[in-house]
Design a protein around this motif. Structure first.
Motif, PDB file in Angstrom:
ATOM      1  N   TYR A 400       1.171  -1.353   0.262  1.00  0.00           N
ATOM      2  CA  TYR A 400      -0.361   0.095  -0.238  1.00  0.00           C
ATOM      3  C   TYR A 400       1.043   1.560  -0.010  1.00  0.00           C
ATOM      4  O   TYR A 400       1.924   1.608   1.047  1.00  0.00           O
ATOM      5  CB  TYR A 400      -0.626  -0.004   1.246  1.00  0.00           C
ATOM      6  N   VAL A 401       0.440   2.217  -1.223  1.00  0.00           N
ATOM      7  CA  VAL A 401       1.131   3.382  -1.011  1.00  0.00           C
ATOM      8  C   VAL A 401       1.820   4.015   0.369  1.00  0.00           C
ATOM      9  O   VAL A 401       2.897   4.935   0.748  1.00  0.00           O
ATOM     10  CB  VAL A 401       1.088   3.866  -2.434  1.00  0.00           C
ATOM     11  N   ASN A 402       0.610   4.215   1.118  1.00  0.00           N
ATOM     12  CA  ASN A 402       0.339   4.729   2.253  1.00  0.00           C
ATOM     13  C   ASN A 402       1.446   4.112   3.216  1.00  0.00           C
ATOM     14  O   ASN A 402       1.950   4.532   4.739  1.00  0.00           O
ATOM     15  CB  ASN A 402      -1.271   4.564   2.778  1.00  0.00           C
ATOM     16  N   TRP A 403       2.102   2.451   2.891  1.00  0.00           N
ATOM     17  CA  TRP A 403       2.779   2.329   3.850  1.00  0.00           C
ATOM     18  C   TRP A 403       4.272   2.323   3.465  1.00  0.00           C
ATOM     19  O   TRP A 403       4.538   0.925   3.045  1.00  0.00           O
ATOM     20  CB  TRP A 403       2.287   0.655   4.427  1.00  0.00           C
ATOM     21  N   PRO A 404       4.678   3.268   2.900  1.00  0.00           N
ATOM     22  CA  PRO A 404       6.216   3.299   2.135  1.00  0.00           C
ATOM     23  C   PRO A 404       6.544   2.387   3.072  1.00  0.00           C
ATOM     24  O   PRO A 404       7.120   2.514   3.571  1.00  0.00           O
ATOM     25  CB  PRO A 404       6.109   4.090   1.926  1.00  0.00           C
ATOM     26  N   ASP A 405       7.355   1.602   2.286  1.00  0.00           N
ATOM     27  CA  ASP A 405       8.872   1.066   2.852  1.00  0.00           C
ATOM     28  C   ASP A 405      10.665   1.638   1.424  1.00  0.00           C
ATOM     29  O   ASP A 405      10.031   0.705   0.800  1.00  0.00           O
ATOM     30  CB  ASP A 405       9.161  -0.565   2.767  1.00  0.00           C
ATOM     31  N   ARG A 406      11.294   2.683   1.996  1.00  0.00           N
ATOM     32  CA  ARG A 406      12.479   2.654   0.993  1.00  0.00           C
ATOM     33  C   ARG A 406      13.057   1.320   1.084  1.00  0.00           C
ATOM     34  O   ARG A 406      14.184   1.695   0.729  1.00  0.00           O
ATOM     35  CB  ARG A 406      12.801   4.170   1.939  1.00  0.00           C
ATOM     36  N   LEU A 407      12.946   0.629   1.617  1.00  0.00           N
ATOM     37  CA  LEU A 407      13.784  -1.033   1.543  1.00  0.00           C
ATOM     38  C   LEU A 407      13.269  -1.361   0.347  1.00  0.00           C
ATOM     39  O   LEU A 407      14.112  -2.826   0.094  1.00  0.00           O
ATOM     40  CB  LEU A 407      14.025  -1.517   2.172  1.00  0.00           C
ATOM     41  N   ILE A 408      12.076  -1.389  -0.393  1.00  0.00           N
ATOM     42  CA  ILE A 408      11.443  -1.645  -1.211  1.00  0.00           C
ATOM     43  C   ILE A 408      12.122  -1.754  -2.375  1.00  0.00           C
ATOM     44  O   ILE A 408      12.083  -0.143  -3.117  1.00  0.00           O
ATOM     45  CB  ILE A 408       9.743  -1.837  -1.076  1.00  0.00           C
ATOM     46  N   LYS A 409      12.745  -2.537  -3.310  1.00  0.00           N
ATOM     47  CA  LYS A 409      13.892  -1.888  -4.810  1.00  0.00           C
ATOM     48  C   LYS A 409      12.527  -1.590  -5.697  1.00  0.00           C
ATOM     49  O   LYS A 409      13.013  -0.514  -6.132  1.00  0.00           O
ATOM     50  CB  LYS A 409      14.559  -2.908  -4.927  1.00  0.00           C
ATOM     51  N   ASP A 410      11.957  -2.762  -6.071  1.00  0.00           N
ATOM     52  CA  ASP A 410      10.870  -1.960  -7.703  1.00  0.00           C
ATOM     53  C   ASP A 410       9.896  -1.612  -7.284  1.00  0.00           C
ATOM     54  O   ASP A 410       8.893  -1.892  -6.894  1.00  0.00           O
ATOM     55  CB  ASP A 410      10.627  -2.889  -8.294  1.00  0.00           C
ATOM     56  N   TRP A 411       9.898  -0.160  -5.703  1.00  0.00           N
ATOM     57  CA  TRP A 411       8.683   0.017  -5.445  1.00  0.00           C
ATOM     58  C   TRP A 411       7.722   0.472  -6.203  1.00  0.00           C
ATOM     59  O   TRP A 411       6.420   0.567  -6.145  1.00  0.00           O
ATOM     60  CB  TRP A 411       8.628   1.321  -4.081  1.00  0.00           C
ATOM     61  N   PRO A 412       7.973   0.982  -7.963  1.00  0.00           N
ATOM     62  CA  PRO A 412       6.917   1.765  -8.444  1.00  0.00           C
ATOM     63  C   PRO A 412       6.057   0.821  -8.746  1.00  0.00           C
ATOM     64  O   PRO A 412       4.717   0.865  -8.687  1.00  0.00           O
ATOM     65  CB  PRO A 412       7.645   2.318  -9.451  1.00  0.00           C
ATOM     66  N   THR A 413       6.233  -0.460  -9.248  1.00  0.00           N
ATOM     67  CA  THR A 413       5.022  -1.318  -9.271  1.00  0.00           C
ATOM     68  C   THR A 413       5.004  -2.077  -8.400  1.00  0.00           C
ATOM     69  O   THR A 413       3.403  -2.280  -8.406  1.00  0.00           O
ATOM     70  CB  THR A 413       5.820  -2.688 -10.115  1.00  0.00           C
ATOM     71  N   THR A 414       5.546  -2.224  -7.078  1.00  0.00           N
ATOM     72  CA  THR A 414       4.960  -2.663  -5.369  1.00  0.00           C
ATOM     73  C   THR A 414       3.963  -1.836  -5.809  1.00  0.00           C
ATOM     74  O   THR A 414       2.721  -2.543  -5.207  1.00  0.00           O
ATOM     75  CB  THR A 414       6.073  -2.443  -4.758  1.00  0.00           C
ATOM     76  N   TYR A 415       3.872  -0.294  -5.752  1.00  0.00           N
ATOM     77  CA  TYR A 415       2.633   0.884  -5.550  1.00  0.00           C
ATOM     78  C   TYR A 415       1.693   0.291  -5.862  1.00  0.00           C
ATOM     79  O   TYR A 415       0.499   0.439  -5.565  1.00  0.00           O
ATOM     80  CB  TYR A 415       3.153   1.808  -4.687  1.00  0.00           C
ATOM     81  N   TYR A 416       2.062   0.230  -6.923  1.00  0.00           N
ATOM     82  CA  TYR A 416       1.130   0.804  -8.281  1.00  0.00           C
ATOM     83  C   TYR A 416       0.432  -0.284  -9.251  1.00  0.00           C
ATOM     84  O   TYR A 416      -0.421   0.108 -10.166  1.00  0.00           O
ATOM     85  CB  TYR A 416       1.212   1.553  -8.870  1.00  0.00           C
TER      86      TYR A 416
END
Ligand SMILES: Cc1cc2nc3c(=O)[nH]c(=O)nc-3n(C[C@H](O)[C@H](O)[C@H](O)COP(=O)(O)OP(=O)(O)OC[C@H]3O[C@@H](n4cnc5c(N)ncnc54)[C@H](O)[C@@H]3O)c2cc1C
Length: 451
Positions: A400-416
């Motif tokens: 969930y983009v409102n639970w951001p985690d800077r250690l997630i590498k592929d965050w754009p696909t992970t959130y969206y």
């Protein structure tokens, strides 16, 4: 050309209230802004946005201060804080409310309760309505009324096209509908500075609430029962379950039902029948009491925290539940927990592409969290969260983009997920110079190709 001046309440490191002004809900990852400007009207917001462009100063936008990774702060730059813009204008005839973007839930719920109405939003009173809405907004009425962003009718947002300008746009399904789409799940600080949000409101009076507590030994049976029941039960009932570290010896399920206590007692029977509950409470209360019941004082106070999350599209198999149990047996402290919120119902009646909130098919939102008191404890807590998230990732989807985690590498696909490309195109249309950027802002299409 005349230089723009910052207007509003200005706080700098020499001021006695600087510490208070810069402190967010998460005391870890501290940041030291050069200036904080507390805007009081749209004019102050426009001036701040022109000022950062003219002076080439890094900046962040802030409202309720709850960004897990403190993305609403920046060291050496300007924080544009809109929390003092918090007026609420209620429209009885049309059953709508216009809320200035600085209001937190602690202001919104009691004000709407005066009219015996509400919007579905989060639980903690200090959470900012704007950050919550832009990322989605999960709460105790989600299964009945949808996410907070599903109830949004319109928002006003100050954008900057890269010409050292700043203009106020009113976005809804008719005007700037692409931007409106992106602001319903795309997350904060990607397209501009939101100054107000308008929602449809729902009538509410009495509701029923429950809480059921078990000891550690019931973890596996209770979680399995809850995950197969909570996302599929009567959609007037939204519930959550927290699995706490073994040392805390507590499994706690809570929920809110828009109906009578006797109906709720029947609905929660699968939970009361499983394991050996140590405490069962089911009662009917005025809605505003339910709001207070779910508002945990510990969440509102600044603390050292690390949180991350994911979604479940299907129930966990037995081995995934055992994995959670193993981590909770080896938790860094007794505040560590896996928290779960049931989705389904109204949140699922909207398709993943209808708004930017992608995880419509999820049945559960799962959060990994830990709080500690001394900064020396930080490494083991962060390691625990990250290892737990990774260990469960074969059973989960995204975050969930409102639970951001800077250690997630592929965050754009992970959130969206599959909404990423459209979000990037909208980013390019409204913020072509990438003025609104932070470590996990939506990348321009060209930047993402370089990744
Ligand atoms: C204790 C706690 C409880 C929570 N409970 C829930 C819950 O029940 N349900 C749920 O869904 N989520 C919950 N969350 C997550 C919450 O939704 C996010 O942290 C949300 O981003 C907080 O928004 P904020 O305005 O308080 O935070 P901020 O830190 O002020 O902002 C969050 C993000 O939004 C941006 N932003 C802020 N103001 C604006 C603006 N005016 N225009 C554009 N961008 C802006 C910031 O730059 C930042 O990136 C919780 C978080 C915490 C820490």
């Amino acid at each position: 050309m005349e230089k723009t001046q910052l207007t509003g309440r200005i706080v700098t490191p020499d001021d006695p209230d600087y510490e208070l002004a810069r402190t967010n809900n998460n005391l870890s990852f501290p940041k030291f802004p050069k200036i904080l400007v507390f805007c009081r009207n749209v004019g102050d917001v426009v001036n701040a946005l022109k000022w950062v462009q003219e002076n080439r100063v890094p900046f962040r936008i802030r409202s309720g201060r709850h960004s897990y990774e403190n993305f609403s702060l920046v060291t050496g730059g300007l924080v544009i804080d809109i929390s003092e813009m918090n007026a609420i204008t209620y429209d009885q005839e049309n059953m709508t409310v216009k809320i200035e973007a600085g209001a937190n839930l602690g202001l919104v719920y009691p004000r709407l309760w005066e009219h015996r109405t509400t919007i579905p939003a989060g639980t903690e009173s200090s959470v900012g309505l704007v950050g919550l809405s832009l990322g989605g907004g999960i709460g105790m009425l989600s299964r009945l009324f949808g996410l907070t962003c599903d109830n949004l009718l319109e928002l006003e947002i100050v954008t900057a096209s890269g010409q050292r300008d700043a203009k106020l746009i009113r976005a809804n399904t008719q005007h700037y509908s692409d931007l409106f789409w992106a602001c319903r799940g795309g997350g904060g600080e990607n397209f501009g500075i939101v100054t107000s949000l308008s929602y449809k409101v729902h009538r509410i009076s009495k509701v029923s609430i429950f809480s059921i507590t078990w000891g550690w030994e019931d973890l596996e049976a209770v979680f399995d029962t809850w995950q197969n029941w909570a996302p599929h039960t009567d959609l007037r009932l939204t519930s959550q379950i927290e699995l706490r570290a073994k040392d805390a010896n507590e499994i706690l399920a809570k929920g809110e039902f828009v109906g009578t206590a006797s109906s709720l007692r029947a609905l929660v029977r699968p939970l009361t029948d499983i394991g050996s509950p140590t405490k069962i409470v089911v009662k009917e209360v005025p809605y505003i009491k339910a709001v207070r019941f779910f508002d945990e004082p510990s969440g509102n106070l600044p603390a050292h925290r690390k949180r991350s999350g994911s979604f479940l599209k299907r129930p966990f198999p037995a081995e995934a539940i055992k994995t959670m149990k193993h981590f909770l047996e080896n938790a860094p402290n007794e505040n560590a927990a896996v928290w779960n919120q049931a989705l389904g119902g109204a949140t699922r009646q909207i398709s993943p592409s209808e708004t930017a909130f992608y995880y419509r098919n999820a049945i559960i939102a799962q959060e990994y969290k830990s709080t500690w008191s001394h900064s020396t404890e930080e490494p083991q807590n962060i390691r625990w969260i990250e290892e737990l998230r990774k260990a469960l990732s074969k059973y989960t989807n995204g975050d969930y983009v409102n639970w951001p985690d800077r250690l997630i590498k592929d965050w754009p696909t992970t959130y969206y997920g599959k909404n990423l490309k459209r979000l990037q195109a909208i980013k390019k249309a409204y913020d072509p110079s990438n003025l609104f950027r932070f470590p996990q802002s939506i990348p321009l299409p060209s930047d993402h190709n370089k990744r």
